[in-house]
Design a protein around this motif. Sequence first.
Motif, PDB file in Angstrom:
ATOM      1  N   TYR A 248       0.887  -1.242   0.084  1.00  0.00           N
ATOM      2  CA  TYR A 248      -0.002   0.027   0.148  1.00  0.00           C
ATOM      3  C   TYR A 248       0.895   1.344   0.045  1.00  0.00           C
ATOM      4  N   PRO A 249       0.396   2.299  -0.800  1.00  0.00           N
ATOM      5  CA  PRO A 249       1.272   3.456  -0.728  1.00  0.00           C
ATOM      6  C   PRO A 249       1.282   4.205   0.649  1.00  0.00           C
ATOM      7  N   ARG A 250       2.551   4.912   0.860  1.00  0.00           N
ATOM      8  CA  ARG A 250       2.821   5.644   2.223  1.00  0.00           C
ATOM      9  C   ARG A 250       2.416   7.005   1.896  1.00  0.00           C
ATOM     10  N   THR A 251       2.216   7.575   3.046  1.00  0.00           N
ATOM     11  CA  THR A 251       1.840   9.201   2.958  1.00  0.00           C
ATOM     12  C   THR A 251       2.695   9.826   2.225  1.00  0.00           C
ATOM     13  N   ASP A 252       4.157   9.747   1.966  1.00  0.00           N
ATOM     14  CA  ASP A 252       4.878  10.357   1.492  1.00  0.00           C
ATOM     15  C   ASP A 252       4.867  10.112  -0.079  1.00  0.00           C
ATOM     16  N   GLN A 253       4.267   9.016  -0.710  1.00  0.00           N
ATOM     17  CA  GLN A 253       4.082   8.586  -1.846  1.00  0.00           C
ATOM     18  C   GLN A 253       3.066   9.329  -2.693  1.00  0.00           C
ATOM     19  N   TYR A 254       2.309   9.959  -2.078  1.00  0.00           N
ATOM     20  CA  TYR A 254       1.050  10.465  -2.525  1.00  0.00           C
ATOM     21  C   TYR A 254       1.418  11.685  -3.486  1.00  0.00           C
ATOM     22  N   VAL A 255       0.872  11.710  -4.723  1.00  0.00           N
ATOM     23  CA  VAL A 255       1.183  12.819  -5.733  1.00  0.00           C
ATOM     24  C   VAL A 255      -0.126  13.507  -5.935  1.00  0.00           C
TER      25      VAL A 255
END
Length: 153
Positions: A114-121
């Motif tokens: 699952y994506p982490r919060t720092d990986q959201y664009v």
Amino acid sequence: MEERIRKKDSLERKRVKIVKTVMPNNENRKKTLYRRLKLRNIKLSIMGILSIAMIFTLLSRYSKVSLLSNRSFELDNEIKSLQAERDFLITEIEPYKATDRIESLAKIRLGMDYPRTDQYVSVDTDFKEHELAEEKKPEKSYGLLSSILNFFR
């Protein structure tokens, strides 16, 4: 007595007339009998031909109906076997559609997580819509010829 004789005489005359008119001569009688027999034979032959034609028609229709009935029975059996095969394949595929299995395969084989919060664009889509709106603005034109050309665009 004279009255009786007159009545008897008149009755005999009437009988004679009746007998003469009713009884045809022998030759006429043969002709009428021949005509009646001929007409009866024609009627019987027509009825026989029609009966035979009806029998053949009924037999041909019956054979077609029985063939269609057999074909319908075969198709029903084929439908039942195909439905059973479909149900078997659905039960065979069901474990592969489970979301838990898909998630574990993605993590193990593909190394996904699952994506982490720092990986959201975040992407600004308003800017692109604004540019598209500017491109579609109609050109201001003056004159009859330019308005006709703009009509066909």
